[in-house]
Design a protein around this motif. Structure first.
Motif, PDB file in Angstrom:
ATOM      1  N   ASP A 444       6.982   2.654   3.010  1.00 42.46           N
ATOM      2  CA  ASP A 444       7.560   1.331   2.765  1.00 42.46           C
ATOM      3  C   ASP A 444       6.826   0.261   3.573  1.00 42.46           C
ATOM      4  OD1 ASP A 444       9.354   2.397   1.010  1.00 42.46           O
ATOM      5  OD2 ASP A 444      11.013   2.498   2.440  1.00 42.46           O
ATOM      6  N   GLU A 445       6.497   0.559   4.827  1.00 41.88           N
ATOM      7  CA  GLU A 445       5.773  -0.409   5.657  1.00 41.88           C
ATOM      8  C   GLU A 445       4.351  -0.605   5.139  1.00 41.88           C
ATOM      9  OE1 GLU A 445       6.732   0.066  10.079  1.00 41.88           O
ATOM     10  OE2 GLU A 445       7.534   1.916   9.191  1.00 41.88           O
ATOM     11  N   ALA A 446       3.741   0.473   4.654  1.00 41.46           N
ATOM     12  CA  ALA A 446       2.397   0.340   4.079  1.00 41.46           C
ATOM     13  C   ALA A 446       2.425  -0.547   2.840  1.00 41.46           C
ATOM     14  CB  ALA A 446       1.855   1.724   3.724  1.00 41.46           C
ATOM     15  N   ILE A 447       3.456  -0.401   2.015  1.00 42.18           N
ATOM     16  CA  ILE A 447       3.583  -1.228   0.812  1.00 42.18           C
ATOM     17  C   ILE A 447       3.740  -2.701   1.198  1.00 42.18           C
ATOM     18  CG2 ILE A 447       5.117  -1.764  -1.118  1.00 42.18           C
ATOM     19  CD1 ILE A 447       5.591   1.239  -1.417  1.00 42.18           C
ATOM     20  N   ARG A 448       4.544  -2.973   2.220  1.00 44.10           N
ATOM     21  CA  ARG A 448       4.732  -4.372   2.654  1.00 44.10           C
ATOM     22  C   ARG A 448       3.408  -4.971   3.125  1.00 44.10           C
ATOM     23  NH1 ARG A 448       9.841  -2.627   4.713  1.00 44.10           N
ATOM     24  NH2 ARG A 448       8.965  -2.281   6.788  1.00 44.10           N
ATOM     25  N   ASP A 449       2.650  -4.190   3.880  1.00 40.74           N
ATOM     26  CA  ASP A 449       1.367  -4.715   4.375  1.00 40.74           C
ATOM     27  C   ASP A 449       0.381  -4.948   3.238  1.00 40.74           C
ATOM     28  OD1 ASP A 449       2.090  -4.890   7.013  1.00 40.74           O
ATOM     29  OD2 ASP A 449       1.275  -2.939   7.581  1.00 40.74           O
ATOM     30  N   LEU A 450       0.347  -4.061   2.269  1.00 40.75           N
ATOM     31  CA  LEU A 450      -0.565  -4.239   1.145  1.00 40.75           C
ATOM     32  C   LEU A 450      -0.183  -5.452   0.307  1.00 40.75           C
ATOM     33  CD1 LEU A 450      -1.019  -0.506   0.116  1.00 40.75           C
ATOM     34  CD2 LEU A 450      -2.782  -2.016   1.064  1.00 40.75           C
ATOM     35  N   ARG A 451       1.094  -5.692   0.159  1.00 42.15           N
ATOM     36  CA  ARG A 451       1.518  -6.900  -0.549  1.00 42.15           C
ATOM     37  C   ARG A 451       1.128  -8.151   0.230  1.00 42.15           C
ATOM     38  NH1 ARG A 451       7.284  -4.462  -2.750  1.00 42.15           N
ATOM     39  NH2 ARG A 451       6.496  -3.857  -4.817  1.00 42.15           N
ATOM     40  N   ALA A 452       1.186  -8.061   1.558  1.00 41.85           N
ATOM     41  CA  ALA A 452       0.738  -9.196   2.378  1.00 41.85           C
ATOM     42  C   ALA A 452      -0.753  -9.443   2.185  1.00 41.85           C
ATOM     43  CB  ALA A 452       1.043  -8.927   3.851  1.00 41.85           C
ATOM     44  N   VAL A 453      -1.535  -8.365   2.040  1.00 38.18           N
ATOM     45  CA  VAL A 453      -2.967  -8.518   1.774  1.00 38.18           C
ATOM     46  C   VAL A 453      -3.188  -9.297   0.485  1.00 38.18           C
ATOM     47  CG1 VAL A 453      -5.101  -7.303   1.203  1.00 38.18           C
ATOM     48  CG2 VAL A 453      -3.619  -6.415   3.008  1.00 38.18           C
ATOM     49  N   LEU A 454      -2.451  -8.923  -0.552  1.00 43.73           N
ATOM     50  CA  LEU A 454      -2.670  -9.537  -1.871  1.00 43.73           C
ATOM     51  C   LEU A 454      -2.131 -10.966  -1.939  1.00 43.73           C
ATOM     52  CD1 LEU A 454      -1.946  -6.435  -4.100  1.00 43.73           C
ATOM     53  CD2 LEU A 454      -4.155  -7.501  -3.637  1.00 43.73           C
ATOM     54  N   LYS A 455      -1.195 -11.297  -1.088  1.00 43.78           N
ATOM     55  CA  LYS A 455      -0.758 -12.692  -1.029  1.00 43.78           C
ATOM     56  C   LYS A 455      -1.849 -13.563  -0.433  1.00 43.78           C
ATOM     57  CE  LYS A 455       4.220 -11.765  -0.694  1.00 43.78           C
ATOM     58  NZ  LYS A 455       5.423 -11.784   0.190  1.00 43.78           N
ATOM     59  N   LEU A 456      -2.592 -13.005   0.540  1.00 44.22           N
ATOM     60  CA  LEU A 456      -3.689 -13.751   1.149  1.00 44.22           C
ATOM     61  C   LEU A 456      -4.953 -13.693   0.303  1.00 44.22           C
ATOM     62  CD1 LEU A 456      -3.289 -12.632   4.883  1.00 44.22           C
ATOM     63  CD2 LEU A 456      -2.888 -14.920   3.979  1.00 44.22           C
ATOM     64  N   HIS A 457      -5.198 -12.552  -0.319  1.00 45.03           N
ATOM     65  CA  HIS A 457      -6.434 -12.332  -1.070  1.00 45.03           C
ATOM     66  C   HIS A 457      -6.082 -11.625  -2.376  1.00 45.03           C
ATOM     67  CE1 HIS A 457     -10.874 -10.795  -0.896  1.00 45.03           C
ATOM     68  NE2 HIS A 457     -10.658 -11.621  -1.888  1.00 45.03           N
ATOM     69  N   PRO A 458      -5.635 -12.361  -3.392  1.00 43.29           N
ATOM     70  CA  PRO A 458      -5.106 -11.752  -4.623  1.00 43.29           C
ATOM     71  C   PRO A 458      -6.096 -10.882  -5.380  1.00 43.29           C
ATOM     72  CG  PRO A 458      -4.503 -14.082  -4.489  1.00 43.29           C
ATOM     73  CD  PRO A 458      -5.514 -13.833  -3.422  1.00 43.29           C
ATOM     74  N   THR A 459      -7.382 -11.014  -5.162  1.00 44.92           N
ATOM     75  CA  THR A 459      -8.366 -10.245  -5.915  1.00 44.92           C
ATOM     76  C   THR A 459      -8.914  -9.061  -5.123  1.00 44.92           C
ATOM     77  OG1 THR A 459     -10.146 -11.704  -5.171  1.00 44.92           O
ATOM     78  CG2 THR A 459      -9.056 -12.260  -7.248  1.00 44.92           C
ATOM     79  N   ASN A 460      -8.266  -8.683  -4.031  1.00 48.29           N
ATOM     80  CA  ASN A 460      -8.736  -7.568  -3.222  1.00 48.29           C
ATOM     81  C   ASN A 460      -8.528  -6.254  -3.966  1.00 48.29           C
ATOM     82  OD1 ASN A 460      -8.748  -5.379  -1.227  1.00 48.29           O
ATOM     83  ND2 ASN A 460      -8.790  -6.998   0.310  1.00 48.29           N
ATOM     84  N   GLU A 461      -9.600  -5.699  -4.508  1.00 50.37           N
ATOM     85  CA  GLU A 461      -9.505  -4.521  -5.357  1.00 50.37           C
ATOM     86  C   GLU A 461      -9.023  -3.295  -4.593  1.00 50.37           C
ATOM     87  OE1 GLU A 461      -9.716  -4.403  -8.453  1.00 50.37           O
ATOM     88  OE2 GLU A 461     -10.678  -6.273  -9.026  1.00 50.37           O
ATOM     89  N   GLU A 462      -9.485  -3.128  -3.336  1.00 53.75           N
ATOM     90  CA  GLU A 462      -9.058  -1.975  -2.548  1.00 53.75           C
ATOM     91  C   GLU A 462      -7.551  -1.979  -2.339  1.00 53.75           C
ATOM     92  OE1 GLU A 462     -11.455  -2.413   0.961  1.00 53.75           O
ATOM     93  OE2 GLU A 462     -12.870  -0.894   0.274  1.00 53.75           O
ATOM     94  N   ALA A 463      -7.007  -3.159  -2.041  1.00 56.45           N
ATOM     95  CA  ALA A 463      -5.562  -3.252  -1.830  1.00 56.45           C
ATOM     96  C   ALA A 463      -4.798  -2.983  -3.126  1.00 56.45           C
ATOM     97  CB  ALA A 463      -5.201  -4.635  -1.278  1.00 56.45           C
ATOM     98  N   ILE A 464      -5.338  -3.437  -4.264  1.00 57.01           N
ATOM     99  CA  ILE A 464      -4.683  -3.201  -5.554  1.00 57.01           C
ATOM    100  C   ILE A 464      -4.622  -1.702  -5.850  1.00 57.01           C
ATOM    101  CG2 ILE A 464      -4.929  -3.501  -8.047  1.00 57.01           C
ATOM    102  CD1 ILE A 464      -6.019  -6.307  -7.508  1.00 57.01           C
TER     103      ILE A 464
END
Length: 600
Positions: A444-464
């Motif tokens: 759950d914490e990993a999911i929250r952090d990955l969503r934070a990544v995509l809010k800052l950088h929406p095209t980050n393929e690794e995070a997607i």
């Protein structure tokens, strides 16, 4: 610097709260212990004495907290003024340099690109590392003034030489605590344009004049630049306005609560609990406050509102606030034992910060070399040393996290990322912490952090890809662009979202805010890739602001080409080390030391 601050000039954040009055007291826990011994307090003290000491301790904690909370507000406001100055002075030059490489409308279409934002992040990070020294002295002075005004409104006597003593505020602790609670209930301080400052029209006019001079018409016949045409003026104007908005958005990624380590430590772990703190502050601040009142025409002893600011304090909510970034503070008023290890007594703050940064960067580069060789333990030690030298730059912790991830040390990687994110909310910090959380089974914490990544950088393929594999979906989304292969890539169906916006929505990420499109057509020049490269500090001795002897003849003419006593002193010790490291060509992030080049 105004004359009234002249004696504060040598009392920076590292010395303002450390050195006391003529008795040499220090605002540390040791003072409290010495005070308790002087009272001959035994383990079986009288209950009333214990209660009194507890009350004094609570009072001191409240005062320290007031200073800290107000300091965080001051960083946000004063650095916002600094950003306004940056937008006014430096952004027009940036637009000009980009226009020279890719045409007048390049910034209008690319102001929100990662290349531009990374440049802003680096320069802002270097400015924020100075906030502790530059804001703390003034903030503590203002907060002491507010405490003093509070005391005056309650008819508490104040010594003309030693100022306000904390114990005199003890009967009014409840009011002080109420004020602290009101401060703590305020929103987290963020960077925003100060309302008392005007528009950026002056910068816009300077930009247009410079473009007219360099790229406008030659006489009344032909344009000076064949690709610019006649419609360049609204293009550079639009790009400049949008670039300023990008500057503020990037600045809000930084958290003011993660900076000012020196003052923060003194207000949390080294604050005295014996009831003498403001007495020591008064020895430093009282004379300045009285001079300020006399010069501003405020009657001494006049009762004012509790906050006190805005009614007699120099520079409050005026354009003079940003002057703290022009002040040359130095440590010459400190005792030898108050210097950091290895720092020469005659070095200014600017020189010390330059030395620390370059030395830390050297350690980081050694760590990077070890990382590339696969020697991650050596890399960890190098990154740790870099952070010890320069603790107010978050990227050393991010490097440390990367090394810990390679060593499968998930807990240390998580801690390093959390520390870095406490200063700057970066996509790298969130992504690396997400990996550490995932490997610890904290999905759950990993999911929250990955969503934070995509809010800052929406095209980050690794995070997607990473987020897709963690969410409980049978059919993970795919990007319209090529994505890295994953274990779930074989589950593709025709019902998957195809656009980037659909993918983000499918992953639970709010659609990014649509930026306003320029009111003119995009050209082939606007698709050019530009690279912004930081320049190293100038390696020549005696010129610490990035210009050579030939570039500053007015300085050398005034000194007759000779060094004065202080300059001779600086030519030895750590100043020589600075020159040596500069010769290695390490980049030094700055608002005026960079070049813009075409990447294609």
């Amino acid at each position: 610097m105004p004359a009234k601050y002249s004696h504060v000039k040598k009392r920076t954040a590292s010395g303002l709260l450390k050195k006391g009055g003529p008795n040499g007291h220090h605002i540390t826990k040791e003072v409290h212990h010495h005070h308790a011994r002087s009272l001959n307090v035994s383990p079986h003290v009288d209950r009333s004495i214990s209660q009194a000491m507890t009350a004094v301790s609570q009072l001191e904690r409240a005062i320290a907290k007031v200073l800290l909370v107000r300091y965080e507000q001051d960083i946000a406001r004063l650095f916002s003024t600094r950003l306004y100055s940056v937008a006014l002075v430096h952004l027009p030059t940036f637009v000009m340099r980009c226009a020279a490489q890719a045409g007048p409308s390049w910034v209008a279409f690319n102001h929100d690109s990662e290349e531009v934002k990374d440049f802003f992040r680096a320069a802002i990070s270097m400015d924020m590392r100075q906030a502790g020294e530059r804001v703390a002295t003034k903030s503590v002075l203002w907060s002491y003034t507010a405490l003093r005004h509070f005391a005056m409104s309650n008819n508490v006597s104040i010594c003309s030489k030693r100022g306000l003593h904390s114990l005199r505020l003890l009967p009014y602790y409840s009011a002080l605590k109420a004020h602290l609670e009101a401060l703590e209930a305020m929103p987290v301080p963020v960077f925003s344009k100060p309302p008392h400052l005007g528009s950026l029209r002056e910068g816009q006019e300077a930009l247009e004049d410079a473009c007219e001079l360099k790229y406008g018409r030659l006489g009344d016949l032909t344009p000076a630049h064949p690709d610019w045409g006649d419609s360049w003026r609204p293009k550079v104007r639009f790009g400049y306005e949008k670039l300023a908005q990008t500057l503020w958005r990037v600045a809000r990624e930084f958290d003011v609560r993660g900076y000012g380590m020196v003052l923060r430590e003194k207000l949390t772990t080294k604050w005295c609990d014996c009831g003498c703190s403001t007495d020591h502050l008064g020895e430093v601040c009282e004379r300045t406050v009285r001079e300020d009142e006399e010069e501003s025409g405020v009657r001494i002893g006049k009762q004012r509102e509790w906050d006190g600011r805005g009614s007699g304090i120099y520079g409050w909510e005026t354009e003079e606030e940003e002057d703290i970034w022009e002040i040359e503070l130095d440590f010459s008023g400190l005792e030898p034992d108050e210097y950091d290890d290895g720092i020469d007594a005659d070095m200014t703050i600017g020189e010390i910060m330059e030395w620390r940064y370059l030395k830390a960067e050297r350690e980081k580069e050694q760590g990077n070399a070890a990382f590339r060789k696969g020697d991650f333990n050596v890399a960890v030690r190098c990154y740790e040393r870099a952070h010890e030298i320069e603790p107010e730059l978050p990227h050393y912790q991010l490097n440390l996290a990367a090394a810990y991830l390679k060593l499968s040390n998930w807990m240390e990687a998580e801690k390093a990322c959390t520390k870095a994110l406490g200063q700057h909310r970066s996509s790298k910090g969130y992504y690396r912490r997400a990996r550490a959380h995932r490997m610890q089974g904290r999905i759950d914490e990993a999911i929250r952090d990955l969503r934070a990544v995509l809010k800052l950088h929406p095209t980050n393929e690794e995070a997607i890809v990473e987020l897709s594999s963690l969410l409980p979906h049978d059919q993970p989304p795919r990007s319209s662009t090529t994505m890295p292969a994953s274990s779930s890539s074989s589950k593709q169906t025709s019902t998957r979202p195809d656009t980037d916006a659909e993918i983000l929505e499918y992953l639970g990420i709010p659609r990014p805010r649509q930026l306003k499109q320029p009111p003119f057509a995009r050209t082939w020049l606007d698709d050019r890739k530009l690279k912004i490269t930081m320049l190293p500090s100038d390696g020549e001795s005696g010129h610490e602001h990035g210009h050579s002897h030939a570039q500053c003849p007015h300085i050398c003419h005034r000194t007759g080409g000779k060094q004065n006593g202080k300059e001779k002193a600086r030519s030895s010790g750590k100043a020589k080390e600075v020159v040596k490291i500069k010769g290695e060509g390490m980049p030094y992030p700055s608002w005026d030391r960079y070049v813009v080049k075409r990447a294609d």
